[in-house]
Design an enzyme around this catalytic site. Structure first.
Site, PDB file in Angstrom:
ATOM      1  N   ASP A 252       0.979  -1.110   0.142  1.00  0.00           N
ATOM      2  CA  ASP A 252       0.089  -0.024   0.113  1.00  0.00           C
ATOM      3  C   ASP A 252       0.895   1.185   0.089  1.00  0.00           C
ATOM      4  O   ASP A 252       1.988   1.218   0.088  1.00  0.00           O
ATOM      5  CB  ASP A 252      -0.831  -0.002   1.113  1.00  0.00           C
ATOM      6  CG  ASP A 252      -2.319   0.758   0.886  1.00  0.00           C
ATOM      7  OD1 ASP A 252      -2.049   1.586  -0.012  1.00  0.00           O
ATOM      8  OD2 ASP A 252      -3.198   0.705   1.575  1.00  0.00           O
TER       9      ASP A 252
HETATM   10  C1  BGC Z   1      -4.924   3.144  -0.386  1.00  0.00           C
HETATM   11  C2  BGC Z   1      -5.317   2.208  -1.294  1.00  0.00           C
HETATM   12  C3  BGC Z   1      -4.961   2.614  -2.700  1.00  0.00           C
HETATM   13  C4  BGC Z   1      -3.773   3.395  -2.760  1.00  0.00           C
HETATM   14  C5  BGC Z   1      -3.334   4.099  -4.238  1.00  0.00           C
HETATM   15  C6  BGC Z   1      -3.756   3.863  -0.335  1.00  0.00           C
HETATM   16  O1  BGC Z   1      -3.827   5.037   0.630  1.00  0.00           O
HETATM   17  O2  BGC Z   1      -5.061   2.433   0.901  1.00  0.00           O
HETATM   18  O3  BGC Z   1      -6.414   1.670  -1.273  1.00  0.00           O
HETATM   19  O4  BGC Z   1      -5.130   1.779  -3.860  1.00  0.00           O
HETATM   20  O5  BGC Z   1      -3.543   4.513  -1.940  1.00  0.00           O
HETATM   21  O6  BGC Z   1      -4.230   5.277  -4.294  1.00  0.00           O
END
Ligand code: BGC
Length: 688
Positions: A252
């Site tokens: 993440d």
């Molecule tokens: C979120 C993810 C997301 C990623 C990219 C993160 O902060 O938890 O779900 O895919 O950002 O945008």
């Protein structure tokens, strides 16, 4: 040194994997390509190169390939309700709304449309679906997932993955046990092995085994003392070794990678190299074996080839926000709406019997399609509930639109003079959202004073008060529920929501959604939600399993939802009364539409385990099927239950095990409306 975590056994396994699969053409091609890459080229593929700039969704996230070898880059976009990058993409209803359709076939088409749009704009990984189990409705990201039940999560997650992967790679997230926003970067969740396997991982396993997910995103939080992005148990031992996952894991964003990530099974750091900045040096110094890098790159190249990412896109941009995709979005909005109350058959409203209609509340004409977090989608238009209603009624009905939440005497007089009042209210991105991109977790489960008073005042002024409720999860109701005549939960219904809502209100469509979560009467019916401590403990029970165990009656139970017609479900029979590991048993019921309009019913099958040697839920959903019936039509509906799905995780054996028990099987139309029962004897206790 870092080598400590990487057992020699694992290195041997890596070697064995590459040898055993080198027979296939694909693996030979992968080996050939990887062998031609320099160490620098390999390491460069293990981190993104796109900084976060301003708002989400301006550019596809890039992870380099190796151009000279024809190995394409990864180009990623969020996310769970459509393609997040750019503008003018189809905004589907949020995942919670789609879960409420209980229609995996439809979810597969939604996934397919999302994947097709991403491929058309040059992307190849969709950062979706989010399949975290909704342990508590206070979680700010409830809207992104498919609810509180492992079986429903599995079916919808698998369907989404299969749909998305017709065009691009899917990325089920966030692995694992991710369900708090406020402390998401720090919190450590202690969870016992059985709860972890059965409640928090089972649907990820389904996404890998049945869905064929090519990638997984690790979560920010820590589980049992180790952050998910470096959790050797989750990443290496369970996902890659035990489940045999041959795809890749990405972190993440920003805070998702850690010291031991590369060694412990994270293949790509997103969106930029941070922890992986020193990876090249670590390999050169021997602190990280080159096999670790080779394994990561092999996984990525394998999936790039398998999914044809090296080929030109089979679709062009005309598919984006196309009529076909908008129709799917509208279908999903209509199918996901849940009719929770319909006293005296208030709905559907017959437009020909209407002269004046009051439409009340600031959300009536708002584009309320979900939070402003990473799952945001920017469509070129949004049909609001008011627009949908106006479009359906044309000039034949006078519509009094009261664009306020605080009503004065004049407004009440207008409402009183109308033949019916439609109150559009609920939650918005100001109430619930992802992490720091809004309020995060919810502070209360109710609507708060202003919105409650809006409902009570408007309902007090008209004898036909219909509430259209928006939001991403469970909303407690309390005092206002008895005062309204009809209640339609529409979640965040996407850009075509207004048309779907109008179709449902005026009877052009018949509600068939069922709750993918419990609506409790209050917080006291739920396990504690602690988003301030940095250490929390999760156990086996939440949602309907928790209420059932405690003998509590919710406001609306899991699986509940009404229709404009009536159904009878009878004549339960079974293909087998005894079965064992590896078998599947078919339970069949006859469903009849005994009302006077066409409609769809969701038949649900729950299993109980009396005499189990371990603590089990009172009931667990193990099968469901949605059936569409014309008035008077009767149809036999099969519910197929793989016996292995009745297993529990036997911690003493570190294996799934079936119990030689007489299992009770209950069938009906919600978790609390199960009039039909039979038994299934599972023969022999057997580890699977
Ligand atoms: C979120 C993810 C997301 C990623 C990219 C993160 O902060 O938890 O779900 O895919 O950002 O945008």
């Amino acid at each position: 040194m870092k080598l400590r975590q990487l057992s020699l056994a694992w290195l041997a396994l890596l070697a064995a994997c590459s040898t055993s699969s080198s027979g296939s053409d694909l693996e030979a091609r992968v080996d050939e390509l990887v062998s031609q890459m320099t160490l620098e080229e390999k390491v460069a593929q293990m981190a993104g190169t796109t900084p976060i700039q301003g708002p989400y969704g301006t550019e596809l996230w890039n992870v380099p390939g190796v151009e000279r070898l024809g190995v394409p880059a990864f180009k990623m976009s969020d996310g769970p309700r459509g393609v997040g990058v750019g503008e003018g993409r189809t905004a589907f209803p949020v995942a919670m709304a789609r879960a409420a359709s209980w229609d995996p076939e439809l979810e597969q088409r939604v996934g397919e449309a999302m994947g097709r749009e991403l491929r058309a704009i040059g992307g190849n990984i969709l950062l979706a679906p989010a399949i975290n189990n909704l342990r508590h409705p206070s979680w700010g990201r409830s809207q992104e997932t498919y609810g509180e039940d492992v079986h429903l999560l599995s079916r919808m997650g698998v369907a989404a993955v299969q749909g998305i992967q017709r065009y691009v790679i899917a990325n089920p997230k966030h692995y694992a046990v991710n369900s708090i926003e406020k402390t998401r970067f720090q919190v450590d969740v202690t969870v016992d092995e059985r709860s972890l396997r059965e409640i928090y991982l089972a649907h990820f396993r389904a996404a890998v085994h049945e869905g064929g997910a090519a990638s997984i995103m690790s979560a920010y939080n820590s589980v049992n003392g180790q952050f998910c992005g470096e959790n050797v148990t989750l990443l290496r031992r369970i996902l890659k070794e035990e489940w045999g996952f041959d795809g890749f894991v990405l972190s993440d964003w920003i805070f998702g990678a850690h010291e031991d990530s590369a060694m412990n099974g994270l293949d790509i750091e997103m969106p930029l190299a941070n922890k992986f900045k020193g990876l090249l040096d670590q390999v050169l110094s021997g602190a990280v074996p080159e096999e670790v890098v080779d394994d990561a790159v092999r996984r990525m190249v394998r999936k790039k080839l398998q999914h044809g990412l090296d080929q030109p896109s089979p679709v062009d941009e005309s598919v984006v926000e196309s009529d076909e995709h908008l129709a799917v979005a509208q279908e999903a909005a209509a199918e996901g709406a849940v009719l929770l109350k319909n006293a005296n058959r208030t709905l559907p409203v017959d437009p020909t019997a209407l002269a004046r209609l009051a439409v009340v509340g600031v959300l009536a004409d708002e584009a309320n399609i979900g939070d402003g977090g990473s799952s945001s989608v920017r469509p070129s238009f949004v049909v609001t509930p008011l627009q949908g209603i106006q479009d359906a009624l044309g000039d034949s009905v006078a519509i009094d639109h009261i664009d306020k939440n605080i009503l004065d005497a004049q407004d009440l007089a207008t409402i009183e003079a109308a033949d019916a009042v439609i109150i559009v209210t609920g939650l918005t991105a100001e109430d619930e959202s992802e992490g720091l991109l809004g309020p995060g977790d919810r502070e209360e489960l109710g609507l708060g004073q202003e919105r409650t008073k809006l409902i009570l005042d408007a309902a007090g002024a008209n004898e036909r008060a219909i509430v259209v409720l928006e939001g991403g999860g469970a909303i407690t109701m309390g005092d206002w529920l008895p005062e309204v005549d009809a209640l339609l939960m529409v979640w965040y219904p996407g850009q075509m929501g207004g048309y779907a809502i109008a179709d449902l209100l005026f009877g052009a469509a018949n509600p068939s959604g069922k709750l993918p979560l419990t609506i409790p009467t209050g917080l006291d019916q739920l396990p504690a939600f602690d988003n301030t401590s940095l250490e929390v403990t999760y156990d086996y029970f939440h949602g309907y399993r928790y209420l059932d165990r405690n003998g509590d009656d919710p406001e609306f139970e899991f699986g509940y939802g009404l229709s404009y017609t009536r159904f009878s479900v009878d004549n339960l029979r079974t293909s087998d009364t005894e079965a064992g590991a590896g078998d599947s048993v078919t339970f069949t019921v006859d469903v009849t539409n005994t009302g006077d309009v066409a409609g769809a019913e969701v038949v649900q099958l729950y299993v109980a385990y009396p005499g189990s040697t371990v603590e089990r839920a009172e009931l667990e959903l193990k099968g469901f099927a949605k059936v569409e019936l014309e008035p008077g039509e009767r149809r036999a509906v099969d519910l197929v239950v793989p016996v292995d799905s009745l297993a529990y995780y036997d911690v003493s054996q570190s294996a799934w095990a079936l119990e030689g028990l007489e299992h009770l099987v209950h069938v009906g139309v919600s978790s609390r409306d199960l009039p039909l029962s039979t038994t299934l004897t599972v023969v022999g206790k057997s580890p699977l």
